[in-house]
Design a protein around this motif. Structure first.
Motif, PDB file in Angstrom:
ATOM      1  N   ARG A  17       8.530   4.966  -5.120  1.00 15.16           N
ATOM      2  CA  ARG A  17       7.463   3.760  -4.710  1.00 15.16           C
ATOM      3  C   ARG A  17       7.419   2.688  -5.472  1.00 15.16           C
ATOM      4  O   ARG A  17       7.073   1.484  -5.130  1.00 15.16           O
ATOM      5  CB  ARG A  17       6.020   4.353  -4.462  1.00 15.16           C
ATOM      6  CG  ARG A  17       5.831   5.421  -3.322  1.00 15.16           C
ATOM      7  CD  ARG A  17       4.510   6.221  -3.266  1.00 15.16           C
ATOM      8  NE  ARG A  17       4.359   7.168  -2.405  1.00 15.16           N
ATOM      9  CZ  ARG A  17       4.252   7.028  -1.046  1.00 15.16           C
ATOM     10  NH1 ARG A  17       4.208   5.744  -0.784  1.00 15.16           N
ATOM     11  NH2 ARG A  17       4.183   7.972  -0.278  1.00 15.16           N
ATOM     12  N   ALA A  20      10.176   0.439  -4.543  1.00 13.09           N
ATOM     13  CA  ALA A  20      10.083  -0.076  -3.122  1.00 13.09           C
ATOM     14  C   ALA A  20       9.238  -1.234  -3.067  1.00 13.09           C
ATOM     15  O   ALA A  20       9.152  -2.055  -2.209  1.00 13.09           O
ATOM     16  CB  ALA A  20       9.588   0.878  -2.489  1.00 13.09           C
ATOM     17  N   ARG A  21       8.518  -1.512  -4.281  1.00 16.36           N
ATOM     18  CA  ARG A  21       7.817  -2.804  -4.232  1.00 16.36           C
ATOM     19  C   ARG A  21       8.705  -4.201  -4.209  1.00 16.36           C
ATOM     20  O   ARG A  21       8.069  -5.230  -4.231  1.00 16.36           O
ATOM     21  CB  ARG A  21       6.938  -2.872  -5.551  1.00 16.36           C
ATOM     22  CG  ARG A  21       5.681  -1.625  -5.560  1.00 16.36           C
ATOM     23  CD  ARG A  21       5.030  -1.463  -6.783  1.00 16.36           C
ATOM     24  NE  ARG A  21       4.223  -2.808  -7.041  1.00 16.36           N
ATOM     25  CZ  ARG A  21       2.977  -3.086  -6.627  1.00 16.36           C
ATOM     26  NH1 ARG A  21       2.763  -1.828  -5.806  1.00 16.36           N
ATOM     27  NH2 ARG A  21       2.341  -4.112  -6.954  1.00 16.36           N
ATOM     28  N   ARG A  25       4.661  -6.278   0.484  1.00 18.47           N
ATOM     29  CA  ARG A  25       3.849  -5.254   0.764  1.00 18.47           C
ATOM     30  C   ARG A  25       3.720  -5.111   2.280  1.00 18.47           C
ATOM     31  O   ARG A  25       3.817  -3.905   2.846  1.00 18.47           O
ATOM     32  CB  ARG A  25       2.362  -5.877   0.462  1.00 18.47           C
ATOM     33  CG  ARG A  25       1.201  -4.756   0.874  1.00 18.47           C
ATOM     34  CD  ARG A  25       0.019  -5.580   0.359  1.00 18.47           C
ATOM     35  NE  ARG A  25      -1.251  -4.664   0.971  1.00 18.47           N
ATOM     36  CZ  ARG A  25      -2.623  -5.280   0.733  1.00 18.47           C
ATOM     37  NH1 ARG A  25      -2.815  -6.345   0.245  1.00 18.47           N
ATOM     38  NH2 ARG A  25      -3.559  -4.425   1.310  1.00 18.47           N
ATOM     39  N   ARG A  28       6.370  -2.536   3.485  1.00 20.01           N
ATOM     40  CA  ARG A  28       6.185  -1.181   2.566  1.00 20.01           C
ATOM     41  C   ARG A  28       5.157  -0.557   3.763  1.00 20.01           C
ATOM     42  O   ARG A  28       5.261   0.767   3.873  1.00 20.01           O
ATOM     43  CB  ARG A  28       5.572  -1.365   1.252  1.00 20.01           C
ATOM     44  CG  ARG A  28       6.602  -1.885   0.325  1.00 20.01           C
ATOM     45  CD  ARG A  28       6.274  -1.532  -1.160  1.00 20.01           C
ATOM     46  NE  ARG A  28       5.008  -1.974  -1.434  1.00 20.01           N
ATOM     47  CZ  ARG A  28       4.522  -3.175  -1.994  1.00 20.01           C
ATOM     48  NH1 ARG A  28       5.350  -4.182  -1.910  1.00 20.01           N
ATOM     49  NH2 ARG A  28       3.280  -3.296  -2.156  1.00 20.01           N
ATOM     50  N   GLU A  29       4.246  -1.332   4.122  1.00 23.21           N
ATOM     51  CA  GLU A  29       3.006  -0.644   5.042  1.00 23.21           C
ATOM     52  C   GLU A  29       3.607   0.203   6.350  1.00 23.21           C
ATOM     53  O   GLU A  29       2.997   1.007   6.635  1.00 23.21           O
ATOM     54  CB  GLU A  29       1.920  -1.547   5.183  1.00 23.21           C
ATOM     55  CG  GLU A  29       1.022  -1.698   3.860  1.00 23.21           C
ATOM     56  CD  GLU A  29      -0.033  -2.963   4.380  1.00 23.21           C
ATOM     57  OE1 GLU A  29       0.189  -3.535   5.389  1.00 23.21           O
ATOM     58  OE2 GLU A  29      -0.742  -3.027   3.608  1.00 23.21           O
ATOM     59  N   GLY A  32       7.410   1.865   4.630  1.00 22.81           N
ATOM     60  CA  GLY A  32       7.296   2.771   3.371  1.00 22.81           C
ATOM     61  C   GLY A  32       7.668   4.175   3.299  1.00 22.81           C
ATOM     62  O   GLY A  32       8.407   4.849   2.437  1.00 22.81           O
ATOM     63  N   GLU A  33       7.016   5.064   4.139  1.00 25.65           N
ATOM     64  CA  GLU A  33       6.817   6.431   4.016  1.00 25.65           C
ATOM     65  C   GLU A  33       8.271   6.836   4.811  1.00 25.65           C
ATOM     66  O   GLU A  33       8.692   7.789   4.331  1.00 25.65           O
ATOM     67  CB  GLU A  33       5.841   6.921   5.199  1.00 25.65           C
ATOM     68  CG  GLU A  33       4.539   6.656   4.726  1.00 25.65           C
ATOM     69  CD  GLU A  33       4.379   7.309   3.121  1.00 25.65           C
ATOM     70  OE1 GLU A  33       4.704   8.467   2.975  1.00 25.65           O
ATOM     71  OE2 GLU A  33       3.567   6.675   2.204  1.00 25.65           O
TER      72      GLU A  33
END
Length: 207
Positions: A17, A20-21, A25, A28-29, A32-33
């Motif tokens: 995580r 992944a930044r 943002r 990632r939202e 991301g998962e």
């Protein structure tokens, strides 16, 4: 540095995580998962194939890949300098930069950046006006610029004003920009539903 008391899979997730930044943002939202699940599966498969224990952090080659892809996406979506300046003046950007606009408004310290830009415009305009006046009357620019401009006290007051404006007008500045560029701008409806409105005061958006 390893976190004590965390299982290897938890340390792996924290590492994944963190790196992944590199992606915005908003990306990632949405992804991301899914990205984390793929990274975990690949790491476990590689560990089983080599007979090694499951890793507790991303391998260096995966980190380099994330940085290249994430920052590459940020750079591709970012407007050129001249468009960025016009955007700061309130101009709505073309379609290819809509995602960047949403990320910028939802990003960390937007109200601070907005207030700081306002101060730059004010004092930059004043300085430019004094420079033009100096040229017209045939004097040195340093002769017409107020001496207080060169004092720490002046810039300390300016900094305090910026921080106060950014703090007490945080929600107003963020929401005004969101409505100007997103709700009443060119961003289509389907994109607004993904790039959700800014969080209320106290939520602390991050980039």
């Amino acid at each position: 540095m390893r976190r004590r008391g965390l299982a290897p899979e938890e340390r792996f997730e924290r590492s994944a995580r963190f790196w992944a930044r590199a992606y915005p943002r908003r990306w990632r939202e949405i992804h991301g998962e899914e990205l984390l699940a793929v990274q975990r599966d690949v790491a476990l498969a590689a560990a089983e194939a080599t007979g090694k224990p499951a890793p507790d952090r991303l391998p260096p080659e995966e980190i380099r890949s994330l940085l290249r892809a994430g920052w590459g996406l940020r750079l591709r979506e970012r407007p050129p300098l001249w468009r960025w300046v016009l955007y700061r003046f309130g101009l709505r950007l073309p379609a290819r930069y809509w995602w960047w606009v949403a990320d910028d408004i939802r990003g960390a310290f937007y109200s601070v950046r907005d207030a700081l830009w306002g101060m730059v415009l004010i004092y930059g305009g004043m300085t430019a006006g004094l420079a033009v006046y100096a040229v017209v009357v045939g004097r040195q620019v340093t002769d017409v610029v107020p001496p207080i401009y060169a004092t720490w006290f002046f810039w300390g007051v300016v900094g305090a004003v910026v921080m106060m404006a950014a703090t007490f007008q945080r929600e107003y500045r963020t929401r005004t920009a969101w409505y100007r560029h997103v709700v009443y701008g060119n961003v289509p409806e389907q994109m607004r539903s993904v790039a959700v409105a800014p969080a209320p005061r106290g939520a602390g958006p991050t980039s």
